[in-house]
Design a protein around this motif. Structure first.
Motif, PDB file in Angstrom:
ATOM      1  N   GLY A 131      16.406   0.512  -7.018  1.00  0.00           N
ATOM      2  CA  GLY A 131      16.864   1.828  -6.584  1.00  0.00           C
ATOM      3  C   GLY A 131      16.083   2.400  -5.414  1.00  0.00           C
ATOM      4  O   GLY A 131      16.452   3.426  -4.850  1.00  0.00           O
ATOM      5  N   LYS A 132      14.991   1.735  -5.027  1.00  0.00           N
ATOM      6  CA  LYS A 132      14.161   2.227  -3.918  1.00  0.00           C
ATOM      7  C   LYS A 132      14.380   1.423  -2.644  1.00  0.00           C
ATOM      8  O   LYS A 132      13.730   1.682  -1.638  1.00  0.00           O
ATOM      9  CB  LYS A 132      12.678   2.107  -4.315  1.00  0.00           C
ATOM     10  CG  LYS A 132      12.244   3.063  -5.414  1.00  0.00           C
ATOM     11  CD  LYS A 132      11.741   4.349  -4.809  1.00  0.00           C
ATOM     12  CE  LYS A 132      11.386   5.400  -5.820  1.00  0.00           C
ATOM     13  NZ  LYS A 132      10.182   5.123  -6.564  1.00  0.00           N
ATOM     14  N   ASP A 182       0.807  -1.214   0.000  1.00  0.00           N
ATOM     15  CA  ASP A 182       0.000   0.000   0.000  1.00  0.00           C
ATOM     16  C   ASP A 182       0.847   1.275   0.000  1.00  0.00           C
ATOM     17  O   ASP A 182       0.319   2.377   0.025  1.00  0.00           O
ATOM     18  CB  ASP A 182      -0.885  -0.023   1.250  1.00  0.00           C
ATOM     19  CG  ASP A 182      -2.215   0.635   0.975  1.00  0.00           C
ATOM     20  OD1 ASP A 182      -2.678   0.542  -0.178  1.00  0.00           O
ATOM     21  OD2 ASP A 182      -2.771   1.255   1.897  1.00  0.00           O
ATOM     22  N   GLU A 183       2.171   1.117  -0.027  1.00  0.00           N
ATOM     23  CA  GLU A 183       3.027   2.307  -0.026  1.00  0.00           C
ATOM     24  C   GLU A 183       2.935   3.031  -1.372  1.00  0.00           C
ATOM     25  O   GLU A 183       2.736   2.408  -2.411  1.00  0.00           O
ATOM     26  CB  GLU A 183       4.487   1.907   0.233  1.00  0.00           C
ATOM     27  CG  GLU A 183       4.809   1.687   1.705  1.00  0.00           C
ATOM     28  CD  GLU A 183       4.710   2.959   2.537  1.00  0.00           C
ATOM     29  OE1 GLU A 183       4.915   4.061   2.002  1.00  0.00           O
ATOM     30  OE2 GLU A 183       4.410   2.837   3.739  1.00  0.00           O
ATOM     31  N   HIS A 220      10.813  -7.210  -3.413  1.00  0.00           N
ATOM     32  CA  HIS A 220      10.994  -7.592  -4.824  1.00  0.00           C
ATOM     33  C   HIS A 220       9.672  -8.085  -5.415  1.00  0.00           C
ATOM     34  O   HIS A 220       9.274  -7.690  -6.514  1.00  0.00           O
ATOM     35  CB  HIS A 220      12.074  -8.663  -4.939  1.00  0.00           C
ATOM     36  CG  HIS A 220      12.276  -9.144  -6.341  1.00  0.00           C
ATOM     37  ND1 HIS A 220      12.916  -8.378  -7.289  1.00  0.00           N
ATOM     38  CD2 HIS A 220      11.889 -10.281  -6.970  1.00  0.00           C
ATOM     39  CE1 HIS A 220      12.925  -9.034  -8.436  1.00  0.00           C
ATOM     40  NE2 HIS A 220      12.306 -10.193  -8.276  1.00  0.00           N
ATOM     41  N   LYS A 221       8.987  -8.923  -4.642  1.00  0.00           N
ATOM     42  CA  LYS A 221       7.717  -9.509  -5.109  1.00  0.00           C
ATOM     43  C   LYS A 221       6.673  -8.417  -5.349  1.00  0.00           C
ATOM     44  O   LYS A 221       5.849  -8.525  -6.249  1.00  0.00           O
ATOM     45  CB  LYS A 221       7.228 -10.491  -4.033  1.00  0.00           C
ATOM     46  CG  LYS A 221       6.342 -11.596  -4.545  1.00  0.00           C
ATOM     47  CD  LYS A 221       6.315 -12.776  -3.573  1.00  0.00           C
ATOM     48  CE  LYS A 221       5.772 -12.401  -2.215  1.00  0.00           C
ATOM     49  NZ  LYS A 221       5.939 -13.440  -1.210  1.00  0.00           N
ATOM     50  N   LEU A 222       6.710  -7.374  -4.539  1.00  0.00           N
ATOM     51  CA  LEU A 222       5.702  -6.312  -4.661  1.00  0.00           C
ATOM     52  C   LEU A 222       6.074  -5.294  -5.736  1.00  0.00           C
ATOM     53  O   LEU A 222       5.305  -4.362  -5.992  1.00  0.00           O
ATOM     54  CB  LEU A 222       5.521  -5.608  -3.316  1.00  0.00           C
ATOM     55  CG  LEU A 222       4.960  -6.499  -2.202  1.00  0.00           C
ATOM     56  CD1 LEU A 222       4.936  -5.747  -0.883  1.00  0.00           C
ATOM     57  CD2 LEU A 222       3.549  -6.972  -2.554  1.00  0.00           C
ATOM     58  N   GLY A 223       7.240  -5.443  -6.347  1.00  0.00           N
ATOM     59  CA  GLY A 223       7.605  -4.572  -7.463  1.00  0.00           C
ATOM     60  C   GLY A 223       8.387  -3.329  -7.078  1.00  0.00           C
ATOM     61  O   GLY A 223       8.491  -2.397  -7.873  1.00  0.00           O
ATOM     62  N   PHE A 224       8.978  -3.301  -5.883  1.00  0.00           N
ATOM     63  CA  PHE A 224       9.853  -2.174  -5.551  1.00  0.00           C
ATOM     64  C   PHE A 224      11.057  -2.220  -6.488  1.00  0.00           C
ATOM     65  O   PHE A 224      11.685  -3.279  -6.635  1.00  0.00           O
ATOM     66  CB  PHE A 224      10.359  -2.282  -4.102  1.00  0.00           C
ATOM     67  CG  PHE A 224       9.396  -1.736  -3.080  1.00  0.00           C
ATOM     68  CD1 PHE A 224       9.469  -0.413  -2.681  1.00  0.00           C
ATOM     69  CD2 PHE A 224       8.404  -2.546  -2.536  1.00  0.00           C
ATOM     70  CE1 PHE A 224       8.578   0.097  -1.749  1.00  0.00           C
ATOM     71  CE2 PHE A 224       7.508  -2.044  -1.603  1.00  0.00           C
ATOM     72  CZ  PHE A 224       7.596  -0.721  -1.208  1.00  0.00           C
ATOM     73  N   ALA A 225      11.377  -1.113  -7.133  1.00  0.00           N
ATOM     74  CA  ALA A 225      12.553  -1.071  -8.009  1.00  0.00           C
ATOM     75  C   ALA A 225      13.801  -1.145  -7.124  1.00  0.00           C
ATOM     76  O   ALA A 225      13.800  -0.616  -6.005  1.00  0.00           O
ATOM     77  CB  ALA A 225      12.553   0.211  -8.821  1.00  0.00           C
ATOM     78  N   ILE A 279       4.213   5.129  -4.699  1.00  0.00           N
ATOM     79  CA  ILE A 279       5.320   4.821  -5.605  1.00  0.00           C
ATOM     80  C   ILE A 279       6.567   5.641  -5.248  1.00  0.00           C
ATOM     81  O   ILE A 279       7.671   5.294  -5.654  1.00  0.00           O
ATOM     82  CB  ILE A 279       4.905   5.027  -7.072  1.00  0.00           C
ATOM     83  CG1 ILE A 279       5.943   4.374  -7.995  1.00  0.00           C
ATOM     84  CG2 ILE A 279       4.726   6.500  -7.406  1.00  0.00           C
ATOM     85  CD1 ILE A 279       5.453   4.028  -9.344  1.00  0.00           C
TER      86      ILE A 279
END
Lengths: 181, 316
Positions: B215-216, B184-185, B208-213, B187
């Motif tokens: 670089g974040k 829920d964070e 990683h699974k949730l799609g954090f790049a 972008i």
């Protein structure tokens, strides 16, 4: 040679993303390469005031660049983690999309810029701050202060433009001679 | 003889936070200590006549006059003795040499929002983060995870903080719903995390699974180098042989043998101690080398890694 150009790359879907948004300057520009993800939206500029935005569709037509950028600002302000944004079009368009993405807090793995279409660049006059769109040559006359600008390879991500400076050609030639031996 | 790099200090105050956590305030004996930023660590050297310990600890605070540094030390049961020594013999007056100060885990200045995740002693870098973030009005949240019996100690440690932004949990991250909070964070969120290996792995995989790049996502492994099977190092340039005992690191053995080996963080995080391997098989334990570099087997980080073979030949 060191330049500060935007990182352009052929577009490919990033499988680590959870949702994917592709913004393109016209309908002729191809989708990113690779298997199309389940959650995928395309925003295309139709350059027509007759376009009406259809809600709840993955294929959205926009009237103009300004329309698309304005919607992108709103969208990114509400967006959650996991989005991947892809952009295709001319350097001007890519610069504007990158600026909106940067301001929304996206980082390099979240915004992908395709190889730019055409040579036109956005140029910032370092003397009077005037922005010039669609500059295709290496020199131009500043529309703000009338200085004859030469376009440098220095791109500012914060301004979304290349720097145009008014050094006389003879000075530039001397500087380049020193820089390149 | 060249002057020794670093800063002489001595322990000024000791405070017992829990049976396994102690806070040490070190006071400079001469000049002010180097400036620090949130996330900085210091390499401390201390000991008695028998053994010198060199460990890196996150700096919790530097006093305004620059004369005092505060660190928190956890008693590590599997350690090579450094934390045990400080817990048992770290009394006011004990000399402590500050070898180097650096920051491998800084706050990302361009981030719009900061989500801090820590477990156990992993809170230490964030104690300095919290102070800074509050002072600049940043958007941040801290979730700290600890054992039930340690809760009161961490509540006390965080009692001065903005209680609308700082949360202490005694359940596992997977049980309290951290994955949902992460999903829920916005972008614009950057995630920072520090804690024991199991916690680190869970956060790495979940983000990683949730799609954090990449670089974040920022982490600091406060890795205590463990001992292991003894082995022998052959120094190719001189032909010397150095024994690495079960309870010392390769770097410590080299230093004891007066070999001029590079190093900085002493925790497998910075890569400064990289040395070329000419023979033998390294047992990699660092967080720096890529998979390809590990597989090649021709470089090693001496501060944490060991050998799978009886001997290791180094380009030293």
């Amino acid at each position: 040679m060191g330049t500060s150009e935007l990182p352009y790359r052929p577009l490919t879907f990033d499988t680590d993303g959870r949702r994917h948004l592709f913004v393109r300057e016209n309908g002729m520009l191809a989708f990113p390469e690779g298997v199309r993800p389940a959650v995928f939206e395309v925003w295309t500029i139709e350059h027509s005031s007759l376009v009406k935005v259809e809600p709840d569709t993955g294929d959205v037509q926009m009237r103009s660049t300004a329309d698309l950028l304005e919607r992108l600002v709103h969208r990114l302000a509400r967006e959650k983690v996991g989005l991947r944004l892809y952009a295709a079009g001319r350097p001007d368009f890519l610069a504007k999309v990158a600026k909106v993405a940067d301001e929304a807090g996206l980082c390099s793995g979240e915004i992908m810029l395709g190889e730019p279409v055409g040579p036109e660049r956005r140029v910032f006059c370092v003397h009077c701050d005037t922005l010039h769109d669609g500059v295709s040559g290496d020199t131009l006359m500043c529309q703000g202060c009338g200085t004859k600008l030469s376009v440098r390879n220095h791109y500012s991500r914060a301004l979304g433009a290349y720097m145009g400076g008014g050094e006389p050609a003879v000075v530039i030639a001397a500087m380049e001679a020193v820089a390149h031996g | 003889m060249a002057e020794r790099m670093g800063f002489p200090t001595s322990i000024e105050r000791v405070e017992r936070l829990t049976p396994t956590l102690r806070r040490f305030v070190l006071r400079a004996q001469k000049q002010a200590l180097p400036p620090v930023s949130p996330g900085s660590y210091a390499t401390l050297e201390f000991g008695d006549g028998e053994k010198v310990y060199k460990n890196a600890y996150s700096i919790v605070m530097r006093s305004e006059d620059g004369l005092e540094l505060t660190v928190i030390v956890r008693l590590a049961p599997q350690s090579r003795g450094g934390s045990r020594f400080l817990h048992e013999k770290g009394q006011p007056g004990l000399p402590v040499w500050i070898g180097s100060v650096a920051n491998l885990f800084p706050i990302v200045k361009t981030a719009r929002r900061h989500l801090l995740l820590s477990a156990g002693i992993g809170i230490t870098p964030f104690l300095s983060y919290l102070k800074k973030m509050r002072s600049i009005g940043a958007d941040y949240t801290l979730h700290h995870f600890c054992r039930p019996e340690e809760r009161s100690a961490f509540d006390a440690l965080l009692s001065e903080q903005d209680q609308t932004r700082v949360f202490v949990h005694t359940g596992l991250p997977s049980e309290v719903g951290l994955a949902d909070w992460l999903r829920d964070e916005s972008i614009a969120t950057h995630v920072y995390f520090c804690g024991p290996e199991g916690f680190m792995k869970w956060v790495e995989e979940t983000t990683h699974k949730l799609g954090f790049a990449p670089g974040k996502v920022h982490s600091e492994h406060f890795f205590v180098p463990e001992g292991g099977r003894p082995f022998e190092v052959i120094l190719a340039r001189s032909g010397r042989r150095v024994s690495v005992k079960a309870d010392e690191t390769l770097l410590e053995a080299l230093e004891l043998a007066d070999v001029d080996a590079p190093c900085m963080c002493r925790g497998g995080a910075c890569g400064a101690c990289e040395v070329t391997v000419l023979g033998g098989q390294p047992d990699h334990r660092d967080h720096v080398l890529t998979e390809a570099e590990r597989a090649s087997g021709n470089i090693i980080l001496t501060c944490v890694s060991r050998a799978k073979t009886d001997t290791l030949t180094l380009d030293l």
